[in-house]
Design an enzyme around this catalytic site. Structure first.
Site, mmCIF file in Angstrom:
data_model
loop_
_atom_site.group_PDB
_atom_site.id
_atom_site.type_symbol
_atom_site.label_atom_id
_atom_site.label_comp_id
_atom_site.label_asym_id
_atom_site.label_seq_id
_atom_site.Cartn_x
_atom_site.Cartn_y
_atom_site.Cartn_z
ATOM 1 N N LYS A 23 42.527 15.340 51.366
ATOM 2 C CA LYS A 23 43.840 15.051 50.837
ATOM 3 C C LYS A 23 43.790 14.567 49.391
ATOM 4 O O LYS A 23 44.773 14.634 48.680
ATOM 5 C CB LYS A 23 44.483 13.928 51.684
ATOM 6 C CG LYS A 23 44.742 14.232 53.099
ATOM 7 C CD LYS A 23 45.362 12.954 53.738
ATOM 8 C CE LYS A 23 45.304 13.017 55.227
ATOM 9 N NZ LYS A 23 45.666 11.704 55.827
ATOM 10 N N GLY A 24 42.639 14.033 48.983
ATOM 11 C CA GLY A 24 42.548 13.298 47.722
ATOM 12 C C GLY A 24 43.053 14.022 46.491
ATOM 13 O O GLY A 24 43.549 13.390 45.559
ATOM 14 N N GLU A 60 39.343 19.249 42.447
ATOM 15 C CA GLU A 60 38.841 18.119 43.227
ATOM 16 C C GLU A 60 39.235 16.798 42.581
ATOM 17 O O GLU A 60 39.437 16.727 41.364
ATOM 18 C CB GLU A 60 37.299 18.264 43.350
ATOM 19 C CG GLU A 60 36.592 17.171 44.106
ATOM 20 C CD GLU A 60 37.003 17.023 45.574
ATOM 21 O OE1 GLU A 60 38.208 16.891 45.853
ATOM 22 O OE2 GLU A 60 36.101 16.977 46.434
ATOM 23 N N ASP A 61 39.332 15.764 43.400
ATOM 24 C CA ASP A 61 39.707 14.449 42.861
ATOM 25 C C ASP A 61 38.525 13.741 42.187
ATOM 26 O O ASP A 61 38.650 13.219 41.090
ATOM 27 C CB ASP A 61 40.304 13.552 43.967
ATOM 28 C CG ASP A 61 39.430 13.449 45.217
ATOM 29 O OD1 ASP A 61 38.367 14.121 45.275
ATOM 30 O OD2 ASP A 61 39.797 12.706 46.142
ATOM 31 N N ASP A 112 31.220 12.398 43.487
ATOM 32 C CA ASP A 112 30.487 11.148 43.656
ATOM 33 C C ASP A 112 29.002 11.499 43.838
ATOM 34 O O ASP A 112 28.290 11.713 42.857
ATOM 35 C CB ASP A 112 31.099 10.434 44.871
ATOM 36 C CG ASP A 112 30.535 9.065 45.120
ATOM 37 O OD1 ASP A 112 30.074 8.433 44.164
ATOM 38 O OD2 ASP A 112 30.554 8.606 46.284
ATOM 39 N N PHE A 122 34.622 1.755 43.276
ATOM 40 C CA PHE A 122 35.422 2.458 44.267
ATOM 41 C C PHE A 122 36.850 2.462 43.739
ATOM 42 O O PHE A 122 37.436 1.412 43.496
ATOM 43 C CB PHE A 122 35.360 1.788 45.647
ATOM 44 C CG PHE A 122 36.006 2.650 46.689
ATOM 45 C CD1 PHE A 122 35.322 3.723 47.246
ATOM 46 C CD2 PHE A 122 37.327 2.430 47.071
ATOM 47 C CE1 PHE A 122 35.931 4.557 48.177
ATOM 48 C CE2 PHE A 122 37.942 3.255 48.013
ATOM 49 C CZ PHE A 122 37.235 4.319 48.556
ATOM 50 N N ASP A 171 42.477 7.289 48.078
ATOM 51 C CA ASP A 171 42.912 6.254 49.025
ATOM 52 C C ASP A 171 41.848 5.198 49.312
ATOM 53 O O ASP A 171 40.670 5.363 48.985
ATOM 54 C CB ASP A 171 43.258 6.904 50.364
ATOM 55 C CG ASP A 171 41.999 7.354 51.115
ATOM 56 O OD1 ASP A 171 41.127 7.987 50.480
ATOM 57 O OD2 ASP A 171 41.883 7.061 52.311
ATOM 58 N N ARG A 205 47.411 6.037 47.800
ATOM 59 C CA ARG A 205 47.395 7.393 47.225
ATOM 60 C C ARG A 205 48.560 7.620 46.261
ATOM 61 O O ARG A 205 48.490 8.463 45.376
ATOM 62 C CB ARG A 205 47.496 8.447 48.338
ATOM 63 C CG ARG A 205 46.270 8.549 49.227
ATOM 64 C CD ARG A 205 46.367 9.801 50.074
ATOM 65 N NE ARG A 205 45.464 9.803 51.208
ATOM 66 C CZ ARG A 205 44.191 10.201 51.164
ATOM 67 N NH1 ARG A 205 43.674 10.612 50.036
ATOM 68 N NH2 ARG A 205 43.447 10.191 52.247
#
Ligand code: 5GP
Length: 183
Positions: A51-52, A107-108, A111, A160, A167, A173
């Site tokens: 969902k990001g 993509e969000d 990492d 983070f 989220d 979000r």
């Protein structure tokens, strides 16, 4: 608990704004221009990983001017210990055959790089004309596999982060900016 107290509790998670809504929008405008220049009028299929990336997708698709279709997919990672690839599962797949498309994954955040490393392998096997990745955020200090996005809007330290689609336990979000999460 009163409404105000509940909101205060929620807002405690927003430790520090790292990237403002205005900075995000300015970077997206530039990224749109880059994508336009790369594809030079050729049609593209933007594929967002839910969902990001849903907020980023909504903005980046309006910042490109080449003919554009959109698609969504959902992926779950099942990594444990030292495993570095091959355990991403597609939980909701694209609704079309991507052969014949110039595909751009939206993509969000990258990492460890494992999710996108796996997803790009899966999508490459479906024979798109080309495949590139645009990511809003990049945390290169956390990388466990050799993965580099073609277009990356912001490099961030090992925090983070929440907001703008990202989220913490499904909350935050809807924040219009990127913030460091903290309690
Ligand atoms: P990777 O496979 O590159 O380690 O992880 C990718 C996914 O982990 C991202 O799509 C995102 O869902 C999640 N993730 C990694 N870092 C963060 C972060 O700082 N904040 C949030 N909310 N999600 C993150």
């Amino acid at each position: 608990m009163k409404v105000e107290e509940k909101i205060k509790e929620y807002e405690k998670g927003i430790k520090k704004v790292l990237i403002t809504a205005e900075e995000i929008q300015a970077a997206i405008k530039k990224a749109g221009e880059r994508i336009d220049a790369i594809y030079d009028g050729r049609p593209i299929l933007l594929v967002s990983i839910l969902k990001g990336a849903f907020v980023f997708m909504a903005d980046i698709c309006r910042a490109v001017h080449v003919p554009c279709e959109i698609g969504f997919m959902c992926a779950k990672s099942y990594y444990e210990g030292t495993q570095s690839s091959g355990v991403v599962k597609i939980t909701m797949d694209l609704d079309r055959d991507i052969s014949g498309y110039h595909v751009v994954i939206v993509e969000d955040i990258v990492d460890t790089g494992r999710t996108l490393n796996d997803i790009t392998k899966i999508l490459k096997d479906r024979n798109p004309v080309s495949l590139r990745v645009v990511t809003l955020l990049d945390k290169p200090s956390r990388r466990l596999v050799d993965f580099k996005a073609d277009v990356s809007l912001f490099t961030i330290p090992d925090y983070f982060v929440i907001g703008y689609g990202l989220d913490c336990a499904e909350k935050y979000r809807n924040l219009p900016y990127i913030a460091e999460f903290g309690e």
